[in-house]
Design an enzyme around this catalytic site. Structure first.
Site, PDB file in Angstrom:
ATOM      1  N   SER B  52     -13.770 -51.813  51.798  1.00 26.60           N
ATOM      2  CA  SER B  52     -13.650 -50.795  52.840  1.00 26.60           C
ATOM      3  C   SER B  52     -13.549 -49.432  52.169  1.00 26.60           C
ATOM      4  O   SER B  52     -12.852 -49.278  51.165  1.00 26.60           O
ATOM      5  CB  SER B  52     -12.415 -51.073  53.703  1.00 26.60           C
ATOM      6  OG  SER B  52     -12.374 -50.153  54.775  1.00 26.60           O
ATOM      7  N   GLU B  53     -14.248 -48.439  52.741  1.00 25.83           N
ATOM      8  CA  GLU B  53     -14.357 -47.116  52.111  1.00 25.83           C
ATOM      9  C   GLU B  53     -12.996 -46.477  51.810  1.00 25.83           C
ATOM     10  O   GLU B  53     -12.873 -45.685  50.889  1.00 25.83           O
ATOM     11  CB  GLU B  53     -15.127 -46.141  53.024  1.00 25.83           C
ATOM     12  CG  GLU B  53     -16.589 -46.441  53.204  1.00 25.83           C
ATOM     13  CD  GLU B  53     -16.844 -47.219  54.471  1.00 25.83           C
ATOM     14  OE1 GLU B  53     -16.245 -48.313  54.633  1.00 25.83           O
ATOM     15  OE2 GLU B  53     -17.638 -46.752  55.297  1.00 25.83           O
ATOM     16  N   ASN B  54     -11.992 -46.807  52.630  1.00 28.77           N
ATOM     17  CA  ASN B  54     -10.683 -46.181  52.427  1.00 28.77           C
ATOM     18  C   ASN B  54      -9.852 -46.882  51.352  1.00 28.77           C
ATOM     19  O   ASN B  54      -8.637 -46.752  51.340  1.00 28.77           O
ATOM     20  CB  ASN B  54      -9.925 -46.093  53.754  1.00 28.77           C
ATOM     21  CG  ASN B  54      -9.744 -47.437  54.422  1.00 28.77           C
ATOM     22  OD1 ASN B  54     -10.655 -48.252  54.404  1.00 28.77           O
ATOM     23  ND2 ASN B  54      -8.596 -47.663  55.006  1.00 28.77           N
TER      24      ASN B  54
END
Lengths: 226, 221
Positions: B52-54
């Site tokens: 996930s990008e975060n």
């Protein structure tokens, strides 16, 4: 004795000037330094350029700062989301400037700023309107656009643990933009849920070494508001 | 060949069809919408690692309501879980994973894909001055393979597989494969190659719902 821990919000915000570029950590409400944003509102600095992933939601926090007319420009990857009502109003009325940056380019521009790299090339945004007008260079048969570093005057970050030297550790996905923003600003201010005695933080677990942090304030804020 | 009774795939069936093609060991980023549904369709005994990008690798499914960790969200800002062996990292490292070509696959939704692999998935018109790009451009330009999952035509019946994108581009020549509710289509040097169609749908019917020319490359016809 080095002690970066300040007792009051006024000390934490001291010296933030009108026209500053302020980097604000967090992804959604997770890892967002909500109380430092309140402090910045109270402090009163205006004409700010804000760098954050989102352009605020509801009418509190960053949205409130914008609604009060303190924000001249916002640099973000995701301006429009459910509840970004204040941004929508200001943007429609031409009262706020917007720079949309792909999320990875946003992170890398700040990483570059913190690492003394004035510009870099990336494949992201080549041939799109976010790459338009930027210098393009071919390397090994592929085109890349040049992006400039994005330094801040101030970074507001949220940590889970901090000590008086400014070492920071984070909690799960609350890490997000905070460590990279801490490296990219001249004045990094951390709000931390917990303050540890020097030596209590596992050196292997410190994500932001204290060299990047100027001020720490203990704000046991609790869980992110969803 | 005339059409028999054919049914388009549901969103869940489209996600399941994509999941079938993801082998064990791949590192994968899923976009919002139908792509997010893909994770739940990967069989439990097949280890696929979701990013996930975060700042998460080893992202697991949504928690039971009584076990929500308010500190653990995905890029769509939904609560998720962390699998055993998962890891957290900051945003610049997360996008180094994406932009450095370390992910085997990204699955994104799209408005349009062109026959040369151009993708448009972030802004609905040139006139929109505040569209949200998020990590779409980084993912489309950075990963080893980009698959798109989307309806074959718009609600108005307009083709989404086109000669040239009319919406603002996300990335040039980036898409490798498209899973629609009607077909699986590879984006090859010579154009759109149809690998599979839903039972009963003829190649000619599929072509009539597609702007760009199709090449029939189905194993069984």
């Amino acid at each position: 004795m080095i002690n970066k821990i300040v007792k009051t919000m006024a000390e934490a915000m001291n010296g933030i000037r009108d026209g500053s570029t302020v980097l604000i950590g967090g992804f959604g409400s997770v890892g967002q330094p909500a109380l430092l944003i309140e402090g910045l509102i109270e402090h009163g600095a205006a004409g700010l350029t804000i760098v954050a992933n989102n352009a605020g939601t509801g009418r509190t926090g960053l949205a409130r700062l914008m609604e009060l007319g303190r924000v001249r420009k916002i640099i973000c990857s995701f301006p429009r989301s459910a509840g970004s009502v204040v941004f929508e109003e200001l943007f429609k009325a031409g009262k706020i400037e917007l720079e949309i940056v792909p999320q990875g380019t946003l992170a890398e521009r700040m990483r570059a700023a913190g690492a003394g790299i004035p510009a870099f090339y990336t494949a992201t945004a080549v041939g799109t309107k976010l790459g338009a007008g930027k210098p393009v260079q071919e390397f090994d048969g592929r085109d890349y656009v040049m992006e400039r570093a994005l330094p801040g005057d101030v970074a507001l970050v949220e940590a889970w643990q901090a000590d008086r030297w400014g070492n920071l550790a984070y909690r799960s996905s609350g890490r997000n933009f905070n460590p990279v923003m801490a490296t990219a600003a001249k004045l990094t201010i951390a709000q931390s849920q917990h303050i540890e005695e020097l030596g209590e933080l596992d050196p292997e677990a410190v994500v932001t070494p204290g060299i990047y942090v100027q001020r720490v304030i203990h704000l046991p804020y609790g869980d992110p508001k969803s | 060949m005339t059409d028999k009774d054919w049914q388009p795939l549901s969103r869940g069936q489209m996600a399941a069809r994509v999941a079938r093609d993801i082998p064990e060991g791949w590192y994968v980023n899923l976009g919002i919408g139908i792509p997010t549904l893909v994770a739940d369709q990967v069989p439990g005994d097949r280890e696929v690692i979701f990013q996930s990008e975060n700042g998460i690798l080893g992202m697991g499914p949504a928690p039971n309501p009584e076990h929500v960790d308010p500190w653990l969200i995905n890029a769509g800002k939904q609560h998720v879980t962390l699998q055993r062996g998962g890891a957290y990292f900051h945003h610049a490292d997360s996008f180094a994973i994406i932009r450095g070509g370390h992910l085997d696959l990204c699955v994104l939704g799209a408005f349009e894909v062109a026959e040369n692999g151009d993708i448009a998935n972030w802004a609905t018109s040139e006139a929109d001055t505040a569209p949200a790009v998020g990590g779409a451009m980084d993912l489309a330009a950075g990963v080893r393979r980009l698959w798109v999952v989307m309806e074959h035509v718009t609600k108005e019946g307009k083709p989404r597989l086109v000669k040239r994108c009319s919406y603002p581009l996300t990335a040039l020549k980036a898409v490798h494969r498209i899973y629609t509710n009607l077909a699986v289509i590879d984006v090859a040097a010579e154009g759109f190659c149809v690998k599979e169609t839903v039972p009963g749908l003829s190649f000619e019917s599929l072509q009539s719902m597609t702007e760009a020319p199709l090449i029939d490359d189905r194993a069984t016809q």
